[in-house]
Design an enzyme around this catalytic site. Sequence first.
Site, PDB file in Angstrom:
ATOM      1  N   HIS A 190     -46.055  23.016 -21.510  1.00  0.00           N
ATOM      2  CA  HIS A 190     -44.924  22.074 -21.430  1.00  0.00           C
ATOM      3  C   HIS A 190     -45.230  20.827 -22.269  1.00  0.00           C
ATOM      4  CE1 HIS A 190     -42.009  19.325 -19.568  1.00  0.00           C
ATOM      5  NE2 HIS A 190     -41.613  20.229 -18.714  1.00  0.00           N
ATOM      6  N   GLU A 236     -41.380  23.340 -25.487  1.00  0.00           N
ATOM      7  CA  GLU A 236     -42.297  24.059 -24.590  1.00  0.00           C
ATOM      8  C   GLU A 236     -42.340  25.545 -24.932  1.00  0.00           C
ATOM      9  OE1 GLU A 236     -40.794  23.065 -20.661  1.00  0.00           O
ATOM     10  OE2 GLU A 236     -40.052  21.197 -21.531  1.00  0.00           O
TER      11      GLU A 236
HETATM   12  O1  TA6 Z   1     -39.037  21.661 -18.977  1.00  0.00           O
HETATM   13  C1  TA6 Z   1     -37.921  20.920 -18.591  1.00  0.00           C
HETATM   14  C2  TA6 Z   1     -37.997  20.631 -17.103  1.00  0.00           C
HETATM   15  O2  TA6 Z   1     -37.888  21.806 -16.342  1.00  0.00           O
HETATM   16  C3  TA6 Z   1     -36.906  19.603 -16.789  1.00  0.00           C
HETATM   17  O3  TA6 Z   1     -35.873  20.168 -16.005  1.00  0.00           O
HETATM   18  C4  TA6 Z   1     -37.668  18.493 -16.058  1.00  0.00           C
HETATM   19  O4  TA6 Z   1     -37.657  18.736 -14.667  1.00  0.00           O
HETATM   20  C5  TA6 Z   1     -39.063  18.623 -16.684  1.00  0.00           C
HETATM   21  O5  TA6 Z   1     -39.271  20.021 -16.771  1.00  0.00           O
HETATM   22  C6  TA6 Z   1     -40.172  17.880 -15.982  1.00  0.00           C
HETATM   23  O6  TA6 Z   1     -40.485  18.478 -14.748  1.00  0.00           O
HETATM   24  P1  TA6 Z   1     -41.601  17.702 -13.847  1.00  0.00           P
HETATM   25  O7  TA6 Z   1     -41.790  18.569 -12.643  1.00  0.00           O
HETATM   26  O8  TA6 Z   1     -42.841  17.609 -14.685  1.00  0.00           O
HETATM   27  O9  TA6 Z   1     -41.015  16.348 -13.580  1.00  0.00           O
END
Ligand code: TA6
Length: 302
Positions: free
Chosen positions: A172, A276
């Site tokens: 991510h 990601e």
């Molecule tokens: O990758 C995108 C996502 O799924 C968004 O929806 C947002 O929630 C982000 O990840 C961050 O998630 P986190 O749990 O690290 O706040």
Amino acid sequence: MTPQTADALNSEFAIPGVLRAESGPGGLTVLRVTNALAEATVALHGAHVLSYTPAGATDLLWLSRMSHFAPGQPIRGGIPICWPWFGAHPSESGFPNHGFARLLPWTLLAAEGEPDGPTHLVLELRDSDATRAWWPAAFSLTLALTVGAELRLELMMLNAGRSPVSITAALHTYFHVGDIGSTRVIGLDGCPYLDTVGGANRRHTQSGDVTFTREVDRIYQDASPAVTIEAPALNRRIHVAKAGSRSTVVWNPWIAKAARMPDFGDDEYRDMLCVETANARDDRVTLAPGASHVTAQILTLR
Ligand code: TA6
């Protein structure tokens, strides 16, 4: 398993002028990598790459000034490893978002490199009482990291149990872009995607480059093996190549969501972009007992 201390890591793995362990932000043990090609910092916590700076450049990764740095807490920025589920747990609303791999201490298994060449690290997370509280499976998850003129991450997941397992996951990655409004992602034209903003799941097809004028939270499926992030504010182009991944997630929280996140500065959405390397939603990976899968992401400053 008791996390490795900086002293124990240095006595077993230190490479003079290349690799040393020390106490980092929040007292988390970090590995400092320095070679002629690049520098990087990796926390044992979540095997989390906090920074990656190619020689002659600035850090390609972004880290929030509001991030937590504590056991059991996700780090906001760098390269979180989302595993063995991406997003919310499919049935347990109380389980952590994006799985548990980024919340636990990993073990450094191997380190090698020379001052004038790339540095290779291998870190591992295995099943434990902590993981079994969330997921009953037996597994080995290893991150093979190469810090050089490019940053290469290879995440290998092995089903060490007697039953098949189904996994969604993501590397991510948070990129420093300087100005999201002038940033674009090139290489997804014509690609189908799920728009998940506000919990929706609207299907669309990408037309042209991905640009940013509001919150963007998209899961591109059958995505191309490589995209380029063009960030003119920092005069940089970052090539993001991948393997073993059928989804590419593109996310910028924009104003309202940034303001709702306690570990994210209200104005910081301008500075960052997530691209990601994932296997999300329908792109889940099913592993038979003894089977393994590798997902790789390779970052190159162009
Ligand atoms: O990758 C995108 C996502 O799924 C968004 O929806 C947002 O929630 C982000 O990840 C961050 O998630 P986190 O749990 O690290 O706040």
